[in-house]
Motif scaffolding. Structure first.
Motif, PDB file in Angstrom:
ATOM      1  N   ALA A 162       0.832  -1.204   0.000  1.00  0.00           N
ATOM      2  CA  ALA A 162       0.000   0.000   0.000  1.00  0.00           C
ATOM      3  C   ALA A 162       0.870   1.259   0.000  1.00  0.00           C
ATOM      4  O   ALA A 162       0.556   2.247  -0.690  1.00  0.00           O
ATOM      5  CB  ALA A 162      -0.932  -0.006   1.209  1.00  0.00           C
ATOM      6  N   ALA A 163       1.952   1.249   0.766  1.00  0.00           N
ATOM      7  CA  ALA A 163       2.841   2.414   0.818  1.00  0.00           C
ATOM      8  C   ALA A 163       3.469   2.673  -0.550  1.00  0.00           C
ATOM      9  O   ALA A 163       3.596   3.838  -0.977  1.00  0.00           O
ATOM     10  CB  ALA A 163       3.922   2.207   1.873  1.00  0.00           C
ATOM     11  N   GLU A 164       3.830   1.615  -1.256  1.00  0.00           N
ATOM     12  CA  GLU A 164       4.433   1.776  -2.577  1.00  0.00           C
ATOM     13  C   GLU A 164       3.405   2.285  -3.584  1.00  0.00           C
ATOM     14  O   GLU A 164       3.749   3.061  -4.486  1.00  0.00           O
ATOM     15  CB  GLU A 164       5.041   0.452  -3.040  1.00  0.00           C
ATOM     16  N   VAL A 165       2.162   1.870  -3.460  1.00  0.00           N
ATOM     17  CA  VAL A 165       1.104   2.379  -4.337  1.00  0.00           C
ATOM     18  C   VAL A 165       0.885   3.870  -4.084  1.00  0.00           C
ATOM     19  O   VAL A 165       0.780   4.668  -5.026  1.00  0.00           O
ATOM     20  CB  VAL A 165      -0.206   1.589  -4.133  1.00  0.00           C
ATOM     21  N   ASP A 166       0.823   4.261  -2.822  1.00  0.00           N
ATOM     22  CA  ASP A 166       0.668   5.687  -2.496  1.00  0.00           C
ATOM     23  C   ASP A 166       1.823   6.508  -3.067  1.00  0.00           C
ATOM     24  O   ASP A 166       1.619   7.596  -3.617  1.00  0.00           O
ATOM     25  CB  ASP A 166       0.593   5.881  -0.981  1.00  0.00           C
ATOM     26  N   ASP A 167       3.037   5.994  -2.928  1.00  0.00           N
ATOM     27  CA  ASP A 167       4.208   6.692  -3.457  1.00  0.00           C
ATOM     28  C   ASP A 167       4.143   6.782  -4.974  1.00  0.00           C
ATOM     29  O   ASP A 167       4.497   7.814  -5.561  1.00  0.00           O
ATOM     30  CB  ASP A 167       5.480   5.972  -3.008  1.00  0.00           C
ATOM     31  N   TYR A 168       3.689   5.712  -5.611  1.00  0.00           N
ATOM     32  CA  TYR A 168       3.556   5.719  -7.073  1.00  0.00           C
ATOM     33  C   TYR A 168       2.582   6.802  -7.524  1.00  0.00           C
ATOM     34  O   TYR A 168       2.875   7.562  -8.456  1.00  0.00           O
ATOM     35  CB  TYR A 168       3.083   4.351  -7.567  1.00  0.00           C
ATOM     36  N   TYR A 169       1.434   6.903  -6.885  1.00  0.00           N
ATOM     37  CA  TYR A 169       0.461   7.928  -7.254  1.00  0.00           C
ATOM     38  C   TYR A 169       1.049   9.332  -7.081  1.00  0.00           C
ATOM     39  O   TYR A 169       0.822  10.224  -7.911  1.00  0.00           O
ATOM     40  CB  TYR A 169      -0.809   7.792  -6.413  1.00  0.00           C
ATOM     41  N   ARG A 170       1.800   9.541  -6.002  1.00  0.00           N
ATOM     42  CA  ARG A 170       2.425  10.850  -5.796  1.00  0.00           C
ATOM     43  C   ARG A 170       3.382  11.198  -6.933  1.00  0.00           C
ATOM     44  O   ARG A 170       3.437  12.341  -7.392  1.00  0.00           O
ATOM     45  CB  ARG A 170       3.170  10.874  -4.450  1.00  0.00           C
ATOM     46  N   ARG A 171       4.125  10.205  -7.396  1.00  0.00           N
ATOM     47  CA  ARG A 171       5.103  10.450  -8.460  1.00  0.00           C
ATOM     48  C   ARG A 171       4.460  10.657  -9.825  1.00  0.00           C
ATOM     49  O   ARG A 171       4.970  11.419 -10.646  1.00  0.00           O
ATOM     50  CB  ARG A 171       6.101   9.283  -8.515  1.00  0.00           C
TER      51      ARG A 171
END
Length: 283
Positions: A162-171
């Protein structure tokens, strides 16, 4: 066919637990609203798809592909992925801003479609009331790297928590735009032609029978389930009350769908997978 082959996931997976939910029909629509916000991804669809002429056929084909990857045997899932990779390898599109021609199977585009799809499945099901622990959420994203590999992605380049998905959306958010094609697609998704003449014609030639109103409710819920930043891009309000209204609607819809007899909610792929699982358990 190996009667004991439980495919890429199997009955102990979070993927099977999640995809048991018929509410994922709303999740699929939510993912399409999200995907339309990526100009290149949207151009790839608009320039290579007949979705306007065959919207429901495309929906059925997409659902069949997802069902095959989730519930099919390993060979069936891999063959579905091979066919999709072959199709994508032949397709090109033109960037709406630069005029550059590009392949639609570029990793960044495939990754966008994958992440928006699996995140939509997961977030919609949880907001509809499916109880999943944080560990199960991360496990689902990790499991779905297997699906990402089927379309040609390196699993290690795909968000697995989930943390990696959130980071992906931010990028990726700086790349997103409300283009003319995105707006037209969103309008089409909200009011597509209802098949098989299910709606009654009324004044002004509009088809506003019960199926149309029901679909409009589902589309409105899917839009309301979008992240606040995506709703703002569509001109809506990113307010907590909007999200709360969508949560109430999707929970009510999940309860309604749960009342439908299981034999109508489960497709042939899911039924066959459960039969193989039962056979493997009994052996």
């Amino acid at each position: 066919m190996d009667s004991d082959d439980l495919g890429l996931f199997g009955p102990g997976s979070v993927t099977w637990k999640l995809h048991e939910e018929p509410i994922l029909i709303v999740a699929g629509l939510r993912s399409l609203y999200l995907q339309a916000l990526h100009p290149r991804a949207m151009a790839g669809v608009a320039q290579n798809s007949n979705y306007r002429r065959d919207a429901w056929g495309r929906l059925v084909r997409t659902a069949t592909y997802v069902g095959t990857t989730v519930y099919g045997t390993t060979a069936e899932a891999e063959e579905a992925g091979r066919r999709l990779r072959t199709l994508h390898s032949r397709l090109r599109a033109t960037d709406p801003f630069t005029g550059e021609e590009f392949r639609i199977d570029q990793p960044d585009l495939l990754r966008w479609v994958h992440v928006t799809e699996v995140e939509s499945f997961l977030s919609t099901a949880r907001r509809a009331g499916l109880a999943l622990t944080d560990a199960e959420v991360d496990r689902y994203y990790t499991e779905q790297r297997r699906s990402a590999a089927l379309v040609g992605l390196d699993p290690q380049d795909v968000p697995g928590t989930a943390a990696e998905v959130d980071d992906y959306y931010r990028r990726v958010r700086p790349e997103l735009r409300m283009t003319k094609e995105a707006a037209e697609t969103a309008l089409f998704l909200t009011a597509p032609p209802i098949p098989w003449k299910l709606s009654r014609p009324v004044r002004l030639g509009l088809h506003l029978g019960p199926p149309r109103w029901a679909y409009l409710g589902i589309a409105g819920t899917a839009l309301g389930l979008l992240p606040a930043w995506a709703r703002r891009m569509y001109g809506g309000l990113g307010l907590p009350t909007t999200a709360l209204s969508a949560d109430l609607s999707v929970r009510a819809l999940r309860l309604a769908l749960a009342a439908v007899p299981r034999r109508y909610r489960e497709g042939p792929l899911q039924q066959a997978a459960k039969a193989r699982a039962a056979h493997a358990t009994a052996a």
